[in-house]
Design a protein around this motif. Structure first.
Motif, PDB file in Angstrom:
ATOM      1  N   GLN A   1       0.810  -1.214   0.000  1.00  0.00           N
ATOM      2  CA  GLN A   1       0.000   0.000   0.000  1.00  0.00           C
ATOM      3  C   GLN A   1       0.849   1.272   0.000  1.00  0.00           C
ATOM      4  O   GLN A   1       0.528   2.246  -0.691  1.00  0.00           O
ATOM      5  CB  GLN A   1      -0.901   0.035   1.244  1.00  0.00           C
ATOM      6  N   PHE A   2       1.914   1.269   0.808  1.00  0.00           N
ATOM      7  CA  PHE A   2       2.638   2.511   1.086  1.00  0.00           C
ATOM      8  C   PHE A   2       4.113   2.482   0.710  1.00  0.00           C
ATOM      9  O   PHE A   2       4.820   3.454   0.974  1.00  0.00           O
ATOM     10  CB  PHE A   2       2.504   2.842   2.578  1.00  0.00           C
ATOM     11  N   GLY A   3       4.578   1.397   0.112  1.00  0.00           N
ATOM     12  CA  GLY A   3       5.984   1.322  -0.227  1.00  0.00           C
ATOM     13  C   GLY A   3       6.857   1.529   0.999  1.00  0.00           C
ATOM     14  O   GLY A   3       6.532   1.101   2.101  1.00  0.00           O
ATOM     15  N   SER A   4       7.953   2.197   0.811  1.00  0.00           N
ATOM     16  CA  SER A   4       8.903   2.386   1.901  1.00  0.00           C
ATOM     17  C   SER A   4       8.403   3.330   2.980  1.00  0.00           C
ATOM     18  O   SER A   4       9.055   3.485   4.015  1.00  0.00           O
ATOM     19  CB  SER A   4      10.225   2.914   1.346  1.00  0.00           C
ATOM     20  N   ARG A   5       7.255   3.950   2.780  1.00  0.00           N
ATOM     21  CA  ARG A   5       6.681   4.811   3.813  1.00  0.00           C
ATOM     22  C   ARG A   5       5.684   4.041   4.686  1.00  0.00           C
ATOM     23  O   ARG A   5       4.857   4.634   5.367  1.00  0.00           O
ATOM     24  CB  ARG A   5       5.979   6.018   3.169  1.00  0.00           C
ATOM     25  N   CYS A   6       5.778   2.710   4.674  1.00  0.00           N
ATOM     26  CA  CYS A   6       4.816   1.899   5.431  1.00  0.00           C
ATOM     27  C   CYS A   6       5.142   1.806   6.910  1.00  0.00           C
ATOM     28  O   CYS A   6       4.288   1.421   7.703  1.00  0.00           O
ATOM     29  CB  CYS A   6       4.714   0.499   4.833  1.00  0.00           C
ATOM     30  N   ILE A   7       6.366   2.138   7.305  1.00  0.00           N
ATOM     31  CA  ILE A   7       6.726   2.092   8.723  1.00  0.00           C
ATOM     32  C   ILE A   7       7.125   3.494   9.169  1.00  0.00           C
ATOM     33  O   ILE A   7       8.285   3.884   9.093  1.00  0.00           O
ATOM     34  CB  ILE A   7       7.857   1.086   8.997  1.00  0.00           C
ATOM     35  N   GLU A   8       6.132   4.257   9.540  1.00  0.00           N
ATOM     36  CA  GLU A   8       6.309   5.577  10.125  1.00  0.00           C
ATOM     37  C   GLU A   8       5.250   5.719  11.202  1.00  0.00           C
ATOM     38  O   GLU A   8       4.093   5.983  10.912  1.00  0.00           O
ATOM     39  CB  GLU A   8       6.136   6.687   9.090  1.00  0.00           C
TER      40      GLU A   8
END
Length: 257
Positions: free
Chosen positions: A190-197
């Motif tokens: 869903q969020f690519g590399s921005r999935c863990i923030e």
């Protein structure tokens, strides 16, 4: 020629994923989903204090693993449902089930995702020497089969949920690792590399290829390897400049499941 707009909650190569994946119109709950994953992974890390991530322990089961399996699979279901509902999908029957979630293969190529655990302990079967290897998990591999079926770990979840006494051994380490990896794969899809923030920071990644995404470098126990660009048809790839469409009233399309 590729797609002129991104689909809701479906990240694909070519257009830079972080540009659109953080837009609240795309998904407003990204940070909450990230926090939920981190808390679930924390449970798995805690279990590793008493059960070594080792080839011989894959079938180890316990009440603690049972609780983790239930929680992780519930989070898998939630993410699947959110993707489908955002795109206007309705359940085949009264409620969404794995019968519906398998359709995510069409939108996201989940069967192509690999989650790599980098510190897996095992004995070399030939030399009998102790090794620490990178072990790959593909939680959604079944989705790519001609006659696709529910993942084995998800089937185990349903069995142990409905009859724990008879099926407690299915709440084992291997199934739990697959379930937790499945959450992270769904988040990445869903969020690519921005999935863990978890609180809106963006210092977990560095840029590799501006035409696709950032390298995924969050403090998690898995390396995520998404589908290759070559796994997609050219017509399935995103082909837009987000700066040119982000001011549109509807910059996102819905995927037809």
């Amino acid at each position: 020629m590729g797609l002129a707009k991104p689909y809701y909650r479906i990240a694909r190569p070519k257009s830079f994923v972080p540009d659109y994946a953080v837009d609240k119109r795309y998904a407003s709950d990204r940070l909450q989903l990230s926090r939920a994953y981190i808390n679930i992974e924390k449970e798995l890390r805690s279990i590793f204090n008493s059960i070594e991530p080792d080839e011989q322990n894959k079938a180890t089961f316990s009440f603690e693993l049972y609780s983790l399996l239930l929680r992780a699979c519930t989070e898998v279901e939630l993410n699947c449902k959110l993707i489908m509902k955002a795109n206007g999908a309705t359940p085949t029957n009264k409620h969404f089930t794995m019968l519906d979630y398998k359709k995510l293969e069409k939108s996201s190529l989940l069967s192509k995702y690999t989650a790599t655990f980098s510190n897996w302990r095992m004995r070399n079967p030939n030399t009998h020497e102790l090794e620490y290897i990178k072990k790959d998990f593909r939680p959604f591999a079944n989705f790519g089969l001609t006659n696709s079926k529910a993942p084995d770990w998800y089937d185990a979840y349903n069995k142990v949920k409905h009859n724990r006494e008879e099926n407690l051994e299915k709440a084992n380490l291997e199934n739990c690792i697959n379930a937790v990896a499945g959450i992270l794969i769904l988040l990445y899809s869903q969020f690519g590399s921005r999935c863990i923030e978890t609180y809106g920071t963006n210092g977990l990644c560095w840029q590799e290829d501006g035409a696709y995404d950032l390298n995924f470098d969050a403090d998690v126990i898995f390396e995520i390897h998404p589908p290759l660009i070559s796994d997609w048809q050219e017509s399935e790839l995103y082909d837009f400049n987000w700066n040119n469409i982000k001011t549109l009233a509807q910059p996102f399309d819905k995927f037809n499941f």
